[in-house]
Motif scaffolding. Structure first.
Motif, PDB file in Angstrom:
ATOM      1  N   ARG A  28       7.025  14.412  10.299  1.00  0.00           N
ATOM      2  CA  ARG A  28       5.937  13.750   9.944  1.00  0.00           C
ATOM      3  C   ARG A  28       4.737  14.728  10.080  1.00  0.00           C
ATOM      4  N   VAL A  29       3.879  14.986   8.978  1.00  0.00           N
ATOM      5  CA  VAL A  29       2.412  15.652   9.108  1.00  0.00           C
ATOM      6  C   VAL A  29       1.639  14.659   8.876  1.00  0.00           C
ATOM      7  N   VAL A  30       0.667  15.097   9.531  1.00  0.00           N
ATOM      8  CA  VAL A  30      -0.710  14.378   9.505  1.00  0.00           C
ATOM      9  C   VAL A  30      -1.808  15.199   9.355  1.00  0.00           C
ATOM     10  N   ALA A  31      -3.117  14.786   8.941  1.00  0.00           N
ATOM     11  CA  ALA A  31      -4.138  15.731   8.710  1.00  0.00           C
ATOM     12  C   ALA A  31      -4.811  15.941  10.209  1.00  0.00           C
ATOM     13  N   ASN A  32      -5.277  17.441  10.005  1.00  0.00           N
ATOM     14  CA  ASN A  32      -6.022  17.865  11.364  1.00  0.00           C
ATOM     15  C   ASN A  32      -7.452  17.375  11.356  1.00  0.00           C
ATOM     16  N   LEU A  46       7.451  13.349   5.737  1.00  0.00           N
ATOM     17  CA  LEU A  46       6.865  12.399   5.932  1.00  0.00           C
ATOM     18  C   LEU A  46       5.436  12.435   5.833  1.00  0.00           C
ATOM     19  N   VAL A  47       4.828  12.258   4.564  1.00  0.00           N
ATOM     20  CA  VAL A  47       3.278  12.743   4.369  1.00  0.00           C
ATOM     21  C   VAL A  47       2.465  11.247   4.377  1.00  0.00           C
ATOM     22  N   PRO A  48       1.115  11.552   4.651  1.00  0.00           N
ATOM     23  CA  PRO A  48       0.182  10.397   4.660  1.00  0.00           C
ATOM     24  C   PRO A  48       0.170   9.757   2.890  1.00  0.00           C
ATOM     25  N   TYR A  49       0.128   8.408   3.041  1.00  0.00           N
ATOM     26  CA  TYR A  49       0.370   8.017   1.531  1.00  0.00           C
ATOM     27  C   TYR A  49      -0.784   8.476   0.571  1.00  0.00           C
ATOM     28  N   GLN A  50      -2.213   8.801   1.216  1.00  0.00           N
ATOM     29  CA  GLN A  50      -3.337   9.162   0.437  1.00  0.00           C
ATOM     30  C   GLN A  50      -2.927  10.627   0.149  1.00  0.00           C
ATOM     31  N   TYR A  51      -2.354  11.479   0.981  1.00  0.00           N
ATOM     32  CA  TYR A  51      -1.941  12.716   0.476  1.00  0.00           C
ATOM     33  C   TYR A  51      -1.044  13.016  -0.672  1.00  0.00           C
ATOM     34  N   TRP A  52       0.155  12.026  -0.432  1.00  0.00           N
ATOM     35  CA  TRP A  52       1.059  11.807  -1.656  1.00  0.00           C
ATOM     36  C   TRP A  52       0.388  11.535  -2.982  1.00  0.00           C
ATOM     37  N   LEU A  53      -0.531  10.357  -2.902  1.00  0.00           N
ATOM     38  CA  LEU A  53      -1.200  10.032  -4.077  1.00  0.00           C
ATOM     39  C   LEU A  53      -2.011  11.058  -4.770  1.00  0.00           C
ATOM     40  N   GLU A  63      12.067  16.285  -0.688  1.00  0.00           N
ATOM     41  CA  GLU A  63      12.601  15.102  -0.219  1.00  0.00           C
ATOM     42  C   GLU A  63      11.459  14.508   0.634  1.00  0.00           C
ATOM     43  N   ILE A  64      10.589  13.692   0.112  1.00  0.00           N
ATOM     44  CA  ILE A  64       9.348  13.088   0.564  1.00  0.00           C
ATOM     45  C   ILE A  64       9.429  11.603   0.818  1.00  0.00           C
ATOM     46  N   ALA A  65       8.792  11.234   2.213  1.00  0.00           N
ATOM     47  CA  ALA A  65       8.518   9.879   2.421  1.00  0.00           C
ATOM     48  C   ALA A  65       7.154   9.700   2.457  1.00  0.00           C
ATOM     49  N   VAL A  66       6.496   8.321   2.342  1.00  0.00           N
ATOM     50  CA  VAL A  66       4.951   8.288   2.828  1.00  0.00           C
ATOM     51  C   VAL A  66       4.862   7.198   3.998  1.00  0.00           C
ATOM     52  N   CYS A  67       3.661   7.678   4.548  1.00  0.00           N
ATOM     53  CA  CYS A  67       3.255   6.768   5.414  1.00  0.00           C
ATOM     54  C   CYS A  67       1.777   6.099   5.355  1.00  0.00           C
ATOM     55  N   PHE A  68       1.930   4.861   5.494  1.00  0.00           N
ATOM     56  CA  PHE A  68       0.845   3.908   4.819  1.00  0.00           C
ATOM     57  C   PHE A  68      -0.033   3.860   6.501  1.00  0.00           C
ATOM     58  N   ALA A  69      -1.531   4.117   6.113  1.00  0.00           N
ATOM     59  CA  ALA A  69      -2.400   4.003   7.103  1.00  0.00           C
ATOM     60  C   ALA A  69      -2.782   2.745   7.031  1.00  0.00           C
ATOM     61  N   PRO A  70      -3.347   1.956   8.162  1.00  0.00           N
ATOM     62  CA  PRO A  70      -3.727   0.749   8.138  1.00  0.00           C
ATOM     63  C   PRO A  70      -4.659   0.104   7.199  1.00  0.00           C
ATOM     64  N   ASP A  71      -5.389   0.888   6.545  1.00  0.00           N
ATOM     65  CA  ASP A  71      -6.330   0.728   5.668  1.00  0.00           C
ATOM     66  C   ASP A  71      -5.652   1.143   4.103  1.00  0.00           C
ATOM     67  N   ASP A  72      -4.654   1.465   4.153  1.00  0.00           N
ATOM     68  CA  ASP A  72      -4.036   1.780   2.763  1.00  0.00           C
ATOM     69  C   ASP A  72      -3.445   0.334   2.113  1.00  0.00           C
ATOM     70  N   GLU A  73      -3.647   0.224   0.933  1.00  0.00           N
ATOM     71  CA  GLU A  73      -3.000  -0.846   0.086  1.00  0.00           C
ATOM     72  C   GLU A  73      -1.774  -0.799  -0.694  1.00  0.00           C
ATOM     73  N   PRO A  74      -0.614  -1.487  -0.242  1.00  0.00           N
ATOM     74  CA  PRO A  74       0.862  -1.322  -0.754  1.00  0.00           C
ATOM     75  C   PRO A  74       0.478  -1.525  -2.295  1.00  0.00           C
ATOM     76  N   ALA A  85      13.138   6.975  -0.216  1.00  0.00           N
ATOM     77  CA  ALA A  85      14.156   6.678   0.761  1.00  0.00           C
ATOM     78  C   ALA A  85      13.839   5.964   2.041  1.00  0.00           C
ATOM     79  N   MET A  86      12.560   6.426   2.228  1.00  0.00           N
ATOM     80  CA  MET A  86      12.010   6.067   3.466  1.00  0.00           C
ATOM     81  C   MET A  86      10.450   5.860   3.300  1.00  0.00           C
ATOM     82  N   ILE A  87       9.843   4.601   3.842  1.00  0.00           N
ATOM     83  CA  ILE A  87       8.374   4.166   3.781  1.00  0.00           C
ATOM     84  C   ILE A  87       8.049   3.947   5.378  1.00  0.00           C
TER      85      ILE A  87
END
Length: 178
Positions: A28-32, A46-53, A63-74, A85-87
């Motif tokens: 899992r990678v996150v922004a600094n 596993l990258v932040p959803y906004q980064y993937w967008l 092989e990328i999965a996305v991680c939704f932050a609480p303020d992201d909209e599915p 394969a994974m969210i």
């Protein structure tokens, strides 16, 4: 200040997947602090959803999965959720329950059938409720015992309400048993 290595890999070495404690194969990678995301050149990431967008072309073929932050909209997901394969859904604090709704939306409205992982402030007391919203994997908080946390999946033997895990409420299930 958090070191660079810690900023890159926020994952625990083990996770709970389908009720079993297993090795975590996702990094899992996150922004600094400056908002920069540094993605390793190989492996399951596993990258932040906004980064993937914003970087879909750069990440294509990985092989990328996305991680939704609480303020992201599915609803903003521009591809079929089953492309992944994974969210994951991030729970930055115990008091922030928006990830429960995101998980349920991914399952019920977007038909996601893959691994749905809870990351962040995840521990025994929340795991049973997360599973009822459709989560199948749990990246337990580093200061908690993962084996003990997995026992949280069995905290309750019966539930009154309907859920992703049990679409019929208890009163309807009782009427089916004659």
């Amino acid at each position: 200040m958090v070191g660079r290595k810690q900023m890159l890999n926020q994952s625990n070495p083990q996770v709970i997947i389908n009720r079993e404690v297993v090795a975590n194969r996702w990094t899992r990678v996150v922004a600094n602090e400056e908002g920069v995301v540094s993605v390793p050149s190989e492996g399951a990431v596993l990258v932040p959803y906004q980064y993937w967008l914003n970087n879909q072309t750069e990440l294509a073929g990985r092989e990328i999965a996305v991680c939704f932050a609480p303020d992201d909209e599915p609803e903003s997901l521009p591809v079929d959720a089953n492309t992944f394969a994974m969210i994951a859904c991030d729970f930055p604090a115990f008091t922030d329950g928006r990830g429960f709704s995101i998980g349920r939306l991914l399952r019920e409205r977007h038909g996601f059938t893959g691994e749905l992982r809870a990351v962040g402030d995840v521990f025994k007391d929340t795991i049973n409720y997360l599973s009822r919203c459709g989560f199948t994997a749990f990246d337990v908080r580093a200061d908690k015992d993962i084996v003990e946390a997995a026992k949280g999946l069995d905290d309750f033997t019966e539930h009154y309400q309907s859920s992703v895990a049990q679409p019929l409420p208890l009163f309807r299930r009782r009427g089916l048993v004659a």
